[in-house]
Design a protein around this motif. Structure first.
Motif, PDB file in Angstrom:
ATOM      1  N   GLY A   1       0.810  -1.219   0.000  1.00  0.00           N
ATOM      2  CA  GLY A   1       0.000   0.000   0.000  1.00  0.00           C
ATOM      3  C   GLY A   1       0.838   1.260   0.000  1.00  0.00           C
ATOM      4  O   GLY A   1       0.597   2.192  -0.771  1.00  0.00           O
TER       5      GLY A   1
ATOM      6  N   ASP B   1      -6.777  -7.793  -1.617  1.00  0.00           N
ATOM      7  CA  ASP B   1      -6.252  -6.417  -1.582  1.00  0.00           C
ATOM      8  C   ASP B   1      -4.744  -6.401  -1.828  1.00  0.00           C
ATOM      9  O   ASP B   1      -4.239  -5.586  -2.612  1.00  0.00           O
TER      10      ASP B   1
ATOM     11  N   LEU C   1      -3.082  -4.627  -5.204  1.00  0.00           N
ATOM     12  CA  LEU C   1      -2.159  -3.499  -5.076  1.00  0.00           C
ATOM     13  C   LEU C   1      -0.766  -3.859  -5.583  1.00  0.00           C
ATOM     14  O   LEU C   1      -0.095  -3.046  -6.223  1.00  0.00           O
TER      15      LEU C   1
ATOM     16  N   THR D   1      -5.830   3.003  -2.746  1.00  0.00           N
ATOM     17  CA  THR D   1      -5.939   1.953  -1.736  1.00  0.00           C
ATOM     18  C   THR D   1      -7.315   2.004  -1.066  1.00  0.00           C
ATOM     19  O   THR D   1      -7.817   0.983  -0.605  1.00  0.00           O
TER      20      THR D   1
ATOM     21  N   ASN E   1      -6.867   1.559   5.397  1.00  0.00           N
ATOM     22  CA  ASN E   1      -6.816   0.717   4.204  1.00  0.00           C
ATOM     23  C   ASN E   1      -5.901  -0.485   4.381  1.00  0.00           C
ATOM     24  O   ASN E   1      -6.021  -1.475   3.665  1.00  0.00           O
TER      25      ASN E   1
END
Length: 761
Positions: free
Chosen positions: A23, A94, A98, A110, A277
């Motif tokens: 992230g 996630d 990313l 994000t 996030n």
């Protein structure tokens, strides 16, 4: 079965660390690019300032992870077992999503990623529950999902893209009109006012966006809310005085302070607000496990309405998260790759464009050009001339090559300050209006708007830059779509058999992350010794010697490409031919880049060495002829095998191998001559020209005879003749190049010998 949730919690903790790393690698561009692009302050100072902002923002973040706990779904509608499956799914998808964007070097949000992962997983889990129920129908889905939040996020994407781009363009246009590119005197005169305005805007942004949500904001809330106007006015007066003192007494440019403070403010806001996030889901999972473990109720029966309540912050976890974020910022190579994308798209001078133009980018550029031309008819010429004078760039910037521009500042401090100021103000306004906004979208689109207004997107680069922006924007919508579909698929698989699918998916995640890391590492390796280099010498003799590197490398790589094409064709090895085709495309692109540099090469030549330009242009022409022949040979061989045409006959393959052997001997000799600088060998190689041509001509004659008597395949005949004829063209280009080099080298050495002899006499 109960232990599986503890294992899930441990896995989520590890995944949280990985999510912070990927992230931060993507979001680092939000606060680094303006400072890095302008090179106003050293990279070390930029990193220290950003690190302080990140760490302070993370440590004093509230930890109230509203979005992760109840912003997207209604927790009371799910039990503990289902919630843990949702959280595990969200973290896996996630991280992979990313990391995928980081590997491509594209910035994404994000926030959007985590929101749509939660939405996708929750929707599919709700559908599973509805499908298992005898009373519920699809219409009951709305009781599980907070659909209003999802629509707010989507509208926020569209709104932020348009507004940030437009406002950034307008503010930069006005700023450039005032300061121009020759702004030393202007900054001395009115720089203090600009500095005061920029610092006030950034300070207001730090309080409204960076500190909002921290424990300290509640203590300051009474002083800030309702007194915004006074804060702005007093701040403007104080910062203007500070800017005046800094410029006139300390004798330094106040814009350096603006850029440093702006970088700190954006980093603070990023860590303080976007931390959810990365660790919001694991923290929600921890609180869920904590509540369930003391309840004594079965996991499938324990309702998660507890997540609807406010949860306390975990200071120790926030401290660790802040530390991980800072370490990632310093050591992540993928963060630098993502940063390069935005800086490349906003660079003032020409550079190596990363994106290829497409139909939409060409249409936008063409339409904009037509609109601009029509507008110019209305605006008086005197006004046009005055505006154009403000946007006239320094002559030194126009002479930078694409390679040199990479080392130079991408844009000046005026644009960097506007980027930070406008992004800060827009995010602050959105915060006060409670509008969902992504810091990535705002900072990126502001940077693109200021680039357009600064005329960084000229006729030479507009189609490439617009294509890049479209790619990034398209990637943002792909983020939402991929997150929703990916999370939905993963939660379905985990729900099918949690004990089996959870470790399998975790293992798959590790494999993909390692694979992407290795792939990115290979791409990030600095230019190899075989890469072609632009000539930078300003004399004929210097250019001749510099060209030896390029010639030797083209010959070396061309030899390998030619042999691989023949061998791949003989073996019907499609994988080898496909890889070979990529190699020649890469080589052709490098030669094209050398030709693109001719303008700068000629501009930088000494008046006494203009003759070097003819030599260099001719050499590049012959190199391009060589790569075009190799490209035809490689692509024709790949196409033949890929289309499953008849294999070449034994005699044809044998003859091609003989030609390949002769070509290999020739090209190896040429490479050795250039590597050892034994230029006398070039004359000897030129004398062998007829012998090699004779071999190829004999093979062509034999194929003519075969075609008349025994050949039955038109495709084979076409391919064979094509390969041999292109080999002749390759030989011709190679010999022409050698002759050009041989003659130029002799001509440059002769005057040097004469001058030496005269000195001895």
């Amino acid at each position: 079965m109960d232990n599986i949730y503890l294992y899930m919690l441990i896995a989520l903790t590890i995944l949280a660390v990985a999510d912070i790393v990927v992230g931060v690698s993507n979001d680092a561009i939000n606060f680094l690019n303006s400072a890095i692009g302008s090179k106003a302050i050293s990279l070390r100072t930029i990193m220290i300032v950003a690190s302080l902002g990140i760490f302070i923002g993370a440590v004093y973040s509230s930890g109230l992870m509203e979005v992760a706990r109840k912003g997207i779904f209604v927790p009371a509608e799910f039990n503990f077992h289902e919630i843990m499956l949702i959280f595990m799914t969200v973290m896996i998808t996630d991280i992979l999503l990313l990391d995928f964007f980081n590997t491509l070097g594209l910035p994404t949000s994000t926030t959007v990623s985590i929101v749509f992962n939660l939405l996708g997983a929750a929707v599919v889990m709700a559908l599973i529950k509805i499908g298992a129920s005898e009373t519920e129908t699809l219409a009951d889905l709305s009781s599980y999902i907070n659909t209003k939040k999802a629509f707010e996020i989507i509208s926020g994407i569209l709104l932020s893209v348009v507004i940030a781009f437009t406002v950034g363009a307008i503010v930069q246009w006005v700023s450039r009109l005032i300061f121009t590119f020759h702004n030393t005197d202007k900054i001395k005169n009115i720089g203090a006012i600009f500095g005061g305005l920029a610092l006030t805007a950034i300070l207001y942004f730090i309080f409204m966006k960076g500190l909002k949500g921290t424990p300290y904001y509640n203590e300051l809330k009474g002083y800030i809310e309702g007194n915004e106007t006074y804060i702005i006015v007093i701040g403007f007066v104080l910062f203007t005085l500070f800017s005046f003192v800094y410029q006139n007494i300390i004798k330094k440019n106040v814009l350096m302070v603006v850029i440093a403070v702006g970088t700190f403010g954006l980093a603070l806001a990023f860590a303080g607000n976007d931390l959810v996030n990365f660790i919001g889901v694991p923290m929600a999972a921890y609180h869920s496990y904590e509540a369930w473990s003391v309840s004594g109720i079965a996991a499938t029966e324990f309702s998660m309405d507890v997540l609807g309540n406010k949860m306390p912050a975990e200071p120790f976890l926030l401290f660790i998260a802040g530390g991980i974020m800072v370490v990632t910022l310093w050591f992540s190579k993928k963060a630098k790759t993502v940063a390069e994308t935005e800086i490349g798209l906003s660079r003032q001078s020409e550079t190596h464009e990363k994106f290829k133009p497409n139909l939409l980018s060409r249409s936008i550029v063409k339409g904009t050009s037509l609109f601009t031309n029509a507008l110019m008819v209305i605006i008086p010429k005197s006004a046009q001339e005055k505006v154009n004078a403000s946007f006239e760039k320094p002559k030194s910037a126009l002479l930078l090559t694409k390679d040199q521009s990479i080392d130079a500042p991408a844009f000046d401090m005026i644009r960097a300050s506007v980027n930070l100021m406008v992004a800060g103000v827009l995010i602050s306004i959105a915060t006060t209006m409670k509008l969902p906004l992504s810091t990535t979208y705002v900072t990126f689109m502001v940077a693109m708007g200021t680039s357009l207004a600064d005329r960084a997107w000229g006729s030479e680069s507009a189609v490439y830059r617009v294509a890049g922006v479209l790619n990034v924007i398209g990637g943002w919508f792909f983020t939402a779509f991929a997150a929703f579909i990916g999370a939905g698929t993963v939660v379905f698989l985990i729900n099918w058999h949690p004990a089996v699918m959870t470790p399998v998916l975790l293992l798959l995640t590790v494999i993909l992350l390692v694979r992407n890391y290795l792939s990115h590492k290979n791409k990030s390796v600095s230019k190899s010794e075989d890469s072609l280099k632009n000539a930078e010498s300003s004399s004929l003799q210097g250019v001749i010697h510099e060209s030896t590197h390029n010639i030797a490398n083209v010959v070396k790589r061309g030899n390998k490409i030619y042999s691989n094409a023949i061998n791949g064709l003989a073996r019907q090895d499609l994988a080898m031919l496909k890889k070979n085709k990529k190699q020649i495309e890469k080589l052709s692109l490098e030669v094209d880049n050398l030709r693109d540099n001719i303008f700068y090469f000629i501009k930088n030549l000494d008046e006494s060495s203009v003759g070097a330009s003819n030599f260099y242009i001719n050499i590049l022409g012959y190199l391009q002829d060589m790569t075009q022949s190799l490209e035809y040979i490689s692509k024709a061989s790949h196409k033949h095998v890929n289309n499953n045409h008849k294999k070449l006959k034994f005699n044809q393959i044998k003859e091609l191998k003989e030609v390949d052997h002769s070509m290999e001997n020739l090209l190896v000799e040429i490479k050795e001559a250039f590597d050892s600088r034994s230029f006398e060998q070039i004359g000897a190689i030129l004398k062998s020209e007829k012998a090699i041509f004779k071999i190829v001509s004999e093979k062509i004659h034999k194929q003519v005879e075969r075609t008349r008597t025994e050949e039955s395949s038109p495709k084979n005949t076409t391919l064979y003749f094509g390969l041999l004829l292109e080999t002749k063209d390759l030989l011709t280009a190679t010999m022409n190049l050698l002759e050009e080099y041989h003659n130029a080298h002799d001509a440059s050495v002769e005057p040097a010998k004469l001058s030496t002899e005269e000195e001895e006499e």
